[in-house]
Enzyme design. Sequence first.
Site, PDB file in Angstrom:
ATOM      1  N   HIS A  12      22.950  -9.713 -17.900  1.00  9.57           N
ATOM      2  CA  HIS A  12      22.589 -11.005 -17.785  1.00  9.57           C
ATOM      3  C   HIS A  12      23.454 -12.136 -18.465  1.00  9.57           C
ATOM      4  O   HIS A  12      23.364 -13.454 -18.178  1.00  9.57           O
ATOM      5  CB  HIS A  12      21.378 -11.132 -18.500  1.00  9.57           C
ATOM      6  CG  HIS A  12      20.015 -10.529 -17.789  1.00  9.57           C
ATOM      7  ND1 HIS A  12      19.998  -9.050 -17.560  1.00  9.57           N
ATOM      8  CD2 HIS A  12      18.808 -11.098 -17.320  1.00  9.57           C
ATOM      9  CE1 HIS A  12      18.744  -8.888 -17.041  1.00  9.57           C
ATOM     10  NE2 HIS A  12      18.419  -9.965 -16.812  1.00  9.57           N
ATOM     11  N   SER A  13      24.506 -11.537 -19.104  1.00 12.66           N
ATOM     12  CA  SER A  13      25.419 -12.535 -19.775  1.00 12.66           C
ATOM     13  C   SER A  13      26.793 -12.330 -19.419  1.00 12.66           C
ATOM     14  O   SER A  13      27.310 -11.219 -19.400  1.00 12.66           O
ATOM     15  CB  SER A  13      25.165 -12.535 -21.148  1.00 12.66           C
ATOM     16  OG  SER A  13      26.410 -12.926 -21.990  1.00 12.66           O
TER      17      SER A  13
END
Lengths: 233, 210
Positions: A12-13
Amino acid sequence: MSVGTALVLVSHSAQLAAGLVEVAAQMAPDVDIRAAGGTDDGRVGTSFDLVEQAVTGALSAGADAVVVLTDLGSATLTAESVLEMLEDERVRLVDAPFVEATVAAAVAAQGGGDFDAVVAAAGTAVTGFAGSGEAGGATAGGPAADDGGARTRSLTLVNPLGLHARPAATVARTAAGFDAGVTINGVDAASVLALMSLGLTGGAEIEVSATGPQAEEALAAVVAEIESGFGET
Amino acid sequence: MADLGIDWALSWVRAAAATVTEHREHLLDLDRAIGDGDHGENMYRGFTAVLGKLDAAEPSTVGDVLKLVATTLMSTVGGAAGPLYGTAFLRGAKAADTDALDAAGVAAVLAAGLEGIVARGKAEVGDKTMVDAWTPAAAAAQHVADSGGSAAEALRAAADAARAGAESTDPLVARKGRASYLGERSAGHRDPGAESSALLLETAASAAGA
């Protein structure tokens, strides 16, 4: 040198994916490891396009196969969608603890492990870490029980930082290179995760054992690696 | 009654884009209550991107249109909705292998879409997800096809069933997705994905004149 199996890390990052590439690359310098973190416009989330580009990029750079690893939730869904669109049997997803599975897969790929071996290494990271070395101990249980054939050396860990990730990977690669079952303090020395879970620091007393046809050579090689201090001393 | 071809597919997608734009705030509110509050924005962004690609892509079949929607939603819709809708449209595109869909074709597309959502999201009926709208919708379309109805009638039945299915999520406790972290507190709110599914199927039926 290029290594057969590439890794794509989906998070997600963007920072998390890039950071994990950095960690894994230290242990597997010749493996093509690509980050696909965050959305197209740099927000938290996952991007179909970034994952697809990373996978097809690795394949067109000459990888024989690509193992995709994900952090959680929709990252896994996105990666599965990319695989469904590509319909390419050279690409597989492993749903396992992100950091542990990536490290295990990277070391297996660096050691020249084929597609199945890399996938299996990533998959076993689940049990390897959950059992905190138990899994490694269990696999080493067979040869270790056969005391008659085991060769053992006791020595001190000379490098100041101990058996952290990079040295553990070095030892695991060396141990896996012989036709022998090697253990350190009872855990499988070919498993970087099992070694790291021992939490051995500089100055620790360790016991290296080896069994099998190449026990002598494997023991000598692993002991030599450890005594060299991994370039830290 | 005429079967549904490329013209229907194009009007459906344009109407769907207008509908998610109109309901953007409503979907955002639903998702703020039990999710991470971005579903309305994501659907709006996704379908706006679809509109942008539609003219340049020049799709010639229903399958082409559905595939364009699939790939665009996968790339532009964040969170779980992108892969879930993307897979639904992708599987639907594969099932739409004729120039025009009859009632059985509509039922096959919806069944394939549902299969894709279940394969990706691993949810079941009653988990308070999109599956609660899609499952009765696919069944209703199949029922119309079996009893000799038209494609438009199949879509109307599917849309009505999806609407009822979305409403059925109101009292449920979520067992999948972000809302499941809330446990009992998820009850009393409609699932945003089930609501957007009902909206999309409503526009599909309207575009067919049903």
